[in-house]
Write an enzyme that holds these catalytic residues in place. Structure first.
Site, PDB file in Angstrom:
ATOM      1  N   CYS A 109      87.042   2.325  48.075  1.00  0.00           N
ATOM      2  CA  CYS A 109      87.728   3.244  47.166  1.00  0.00           C
ATOM      3  C   CYS A 109      87.919   4.612  47.793  1.00  0.00           C
ATOM      4  O   CYS A 109      88.930   5.283  47.577  1.00  0.00           O
ATOM      5  CB  CYS A 109      86.955   3.361  45.852  1.00  0.00           C
ATOM      6  SG  CYS A 109      85.277   4.025  46.014  1.00  0.00           S
ATOM      7  N   HIS A 281      82.545   6.791  42.534  1.00  0.00           N
ATOM      8  CA  HIS A 281      83.781   6.029  42.716  1.00  0.00           C
ATOM      9  C   HIS A 281      84.928   7.012  42.945  1.00  0.00           C
ATOM     10  O   HIS A 281      85.043   8.005  42.222  1.00  0.00           O
ATOM     11  CB  HIS A 281      84.043   5.181  41.477  1.00  0.00           C
ATOM     12  CG  HIS A 281      85.210   4.259  41.598  1.00  0.00           C
ATOM     13  ND1 HIS A 281      85.365   3.370  42.647  1.00  0.00           N
ATOM     14  CD2 HIS A 281      86.298   4.063  40.779  1.00  0.00           C
ATOM     15  CE1 HIS A 281      86.470   2.671  42.473  1.00  0.00           C
ATOM     16  NE2 HIS A 281      87.068   3.081  41.360  1.00  0.00           N
ATOM     17  N   ASN A 301      93.296   3.722  39.302  1.00  0.00           N
ATOM     18  CA  ASN A 301      92.161   3.027  39.902  1.00  0.00           C
ATOM     19  C   ASN A 301      92.680   2.097  41.008  1.00  0.00           C
ATOM     20  O   ASN A 301      93.895   2.038  41.257  1.00  0.00           O
ATOM     21  CB  ASN A 301      91.405   2.242  38.819  1.00  0.00           C
ATOM     22  CG  ASN A 301      89.993   1.880  39.246  1.00  0.00           C
ATOM     23  OD1 ASN A 301      89.509   2.316  40.283  1.00  0.00           O
ATOM     24  ND2 ASN A 301      89.320   1.067  38.450  1.00  0.00           N
TER      25      ASN A 301
END
Length: 335
Positions: A109, A281, A301
């Protein structure tokens, strides 16, 4: 004796925990979330038997120990800030802003969010004349001080790598566009489509190959794009400056503390309700707005379009929810 037994049952029932269901992907856990609040709705994004090792392996951002300079690149703080803003609508020619990536079974990520921002800003600051996807694969595999690839990395160091070393272009898995495509296949979390099943454990970090894919006609060294010095956009917690930077320069990168309830986000404005802290994240923030009186950041995302609201989500704005407003960073492209 019956009286004693009665009081024993009462005592034991009072001692038993009435806490959150232990299986964070169960219907009971999802129902527990939905019974606690009203700003967002939980639902099923992952199969109930998905190993926690896979879930936790998706969370791979790390905080840089270095101080982040707050050098905000805006033209004027007198620019009016609208109540809502969506970069997809403001720069409709820039296809990269609309894309939801799939980091697959890799804690990338940190890289995927930063290359997304890079691609968006190259398009925005070239007035749509340069439409390239900066390669996730090149950054994950070749940045030797960004972290440990699929086990996690530092978004701040990724922006520095773009500034000092440059990154080639590259599309998603099996893409023939660009120099280096993503080597890990999309991941079917719910077994509802044609994507491959997700492996239980993360993939190994791809080996650094300082050359383009065999099917590409591009030159590795000449294909690289570069960024300017990275900077923090939430100077002293001033969210107006963060909004101005998105409004003028394009999407930014943010890291936040991810809790177990986030895996089940479906719609609405997320704020932590239940579950343990999993780690940091990294995501891309592309706008903001207000929903039913609740201010939010609009965020992309990287768990494909089957997750959440077609891959996007909203998170509470103005309260530093899950520390999302504490770690906002960006960089401008060198054109």
């Amino acid at each position: 004796m019956r009286i004693q037994f009665f009081f024993l049952v009462i005592a034991l029932s009072g001692a038993l925990p009435t806490n959150i269901p232990t299986n964070i992907l169960s219907d009971e856990f999802i129902n527990h979330i939905n019974n606690q609040q009203s700003t967002w709705t939980a639902g099923r994004n992952f199969k109930e038997n998905t190993p926690l090792s896979h879930l936790y392996g998706l969370v791979g951002s790390r905080s840089s120990p270095k101080a982040i300079p707050m050098n905000v690149h805006v033209h004027s703080e007198n620019v009016g800030i609208p109540e809502s803003f969506d970069a997809r609508e403001n720069w409709p020619r820039c296809e990269s802003i609309k894309v939801i990536k799939d980091q697959s079974a890799c804690g990338s990520c940190w890289a995927v969010a930063t290359t997304s921002m890079m691609s968006d800003r190259i398009c925005i600051h070239s007035n749509g004349n340069k439409q390239i996807f900066v390669s996730d694969e090149d950054l994950i595999s070749c940045c030797d001080h960004c972290g440990v690839g699929c086990v996690g990395g530092f978004p701040w160091e990724a922006l520095h790598w773009w500034h000092t070393e440059g990154i080639v272009s590259g599309g998603p898995y099996n893409s023939t566009v660009g120099c280096k495509a993503y080597s890990m296949p999309p991941c079917d979390h719910l077994s509802i489509g044609t994507k491959p099943e997700c492996p239980d454990e993360p993939y190994d970090t791809p080996e650094c190959q300082k050359q383009c894919d065999p099917q590409s006609s591009l030159s590795y060294n000449s294909d690289k794009s570069f960024g300017q010095e990275p900077y923090g956009v939430n100077a002293d917690g001033n969210l107006t400056r963060a909004q101005l930077d998105i409004l003028i320069n394009g999407p930014i990168v943010a890291s936040f503390q991810l809790y177990e309830d986030f895996f089940s986000y479906k719609s609405g404005v997320y704020q932590h309700v239940a579950g343990e802290d999993v780690g940091e994240h990294a995501v891309k923030i592309l706008g903001w707005g207000v929903e039913k009186g609740t201010p939010y950041w609009l965020v992309a995302n990287s768990w494909n379009e089957d997750w959440g609201d077609k891959g996007f989500f909203k998170i509470l704005r103005g309260k530093n929810e899950c520390n999302v407003e504490f770690r906002m960073i960006a960089s401008l492209p060198k054109l």
